[in-house]
Motif scaffolding. Structure first.
Motif: not given
Length: 336
Positions: A115, A118, A135, A137-138, A141-142, A213, A216, A219-220
């Motif tokens: 995370g 990214l 974004d 990819t995240s 993943a989530l 997950p 993600a 990362s966000q």
């Protein structure tokens, strides 16, 4: 004194929460259809056999009496005896706990690394195709649950490119005459790198399935926090000094931007432990989650109660730790 009162109030709240969990778990398990005593007896067992076992495990008493006896035992560290294993529940549960904790910690480390990487890449190459790809990819993943990631990983690294073990915790051929069941940490301490490598080879895929997950989410949140920090004056000043953009992000913006993410990591760790139940079953990993499913299938009431209470203690302990950290770092919360 204000800080001490605030911490004591949260400790009291934690005890009340655990008591409420104990009541709910005990009552719900008792009202679920099914007779665990009948499952222990062979076909043709007499009424006397059933009555004898019911008296042995205390099922002939009222629910209130059973709860009182069970709770007084729990307070003293006695969770009763497993119906199926015929062993003390505390020994069974504490024997599996290290495996689940090691798996959860490894998943957390992977999630933070993935995370964080990214988020830094998305910030460094913001407003470009790289950020858009991260974004997307995240989001994927989530959106995919961890058990489905587990199946994907089994297919990729267990079948197509078999570089990791797809089941178990450790190879039976290895000698692990260790003092504790924290095999991963103790193997490092004893410099048993053969055991450590084997444990990682077994643990990597279930840990990665749990971590994807969470990575993600990290990362966000971290990317958003970094973006907001990048517009602050001290970051602009660093740019005017001619620092490279990567240095501005990692040395100037990251130290402040990472604080909300650290809070999130602490809270999400509790959900990570809960997520091990399905993942451990999928990979036949010998942890607490796998034992929980077996206990439910076998209607092993004392073992189910012990596992749920232990999970509740872990959740509340981590939440209490995070809560106390809030109080220490933010004095305004001491009056909340």
């Amino acid at each position: 004194m204000t800080l001490l009162r605030s911490i004591l109030a949260r400790l009291v709240g934690t005890v009340i929460t655990l008591f409420g969990v104990a009541i709910i778990v005990f009552v719900v398990i008792r009202v679920v259809p099914g007779n665990p005593i009948a499952m222990m007896l062979p076909p043709g067992a007499t009424e006397e056999d059933i009555a004898r076992l019911q008296a042995q495990y205390g099922f002939d008493k009222s629910i209130f009496e059973q709860f009182t006896i069970w709770l007084s035992g729990v307070v003293q560290g006695d969770f009763g005896t497993s119906i199926t294993a015929r062993q003390p529940v505390s020994e069974l549960v504490l024997g599996r706990l290290p495996a689940t904790l090691e798996l959860s910690i490894m998943a957390l480390v992977i999630a933070v690394i993935l995370g964080g990487a990214l988020a830094l890449a998305g910030t460094r190459f913001r407003d470009g195709k790289t950020e858009g790809a991260i974004d997307v990819t995240s989001g994927i993943a989530l959106s995919v649950p961890d058990f489905l990631w587990g199946l994907v990983l089994i297919l990729l690294f267990g079948v197509v490119w078999p570089v990791f073990h797809i089941s178990g915790r450790i190879s039976p051929s290895l000698n692990t005459d260790f003092a504790t069941n924290f095999l991963l940490f103790e193997s490092l301490f004893r410099l048993r790198f053969d055991v450590f490598a084997d444990l990682v080879a077994h643990m990597f895929m279930p840990a990665l399935a749990l971590a994807i997950p969470l990575a993600a989410i990290i990362s966000q949140l971290l990317k958003q926090s970094l973006k907001e920090t990048m517009h602050l004056d001290y970051v602009t000043l660093a740019r005017t000094k001619g620092y490279a953009e990567t240095r501005v992000i990692t040395r100037e913006a990251l130290p402040n931007a990472i604080l909300p993410t650290l809070t999130l990591v602490g809270v999400q760790f509790t959900f990570l432990i809960g997520g091990t139940v399905i993942i451990e079953r999928l990979f036949s990993y010998e942890g607490l989650g796998n034992m929980a499913i077996d206990a439910v299938i076998n209607r092993d009431l004392p073992l189910i109660q012990g596992i749920v209470i232990l999970f509740a203690v872990l959740f509340t302990a981590v939440n209490l730790l995070v809560d106390m950290l809030y109080v220490v770092l933010n004095p305004r919360l001491r009056h909340a």
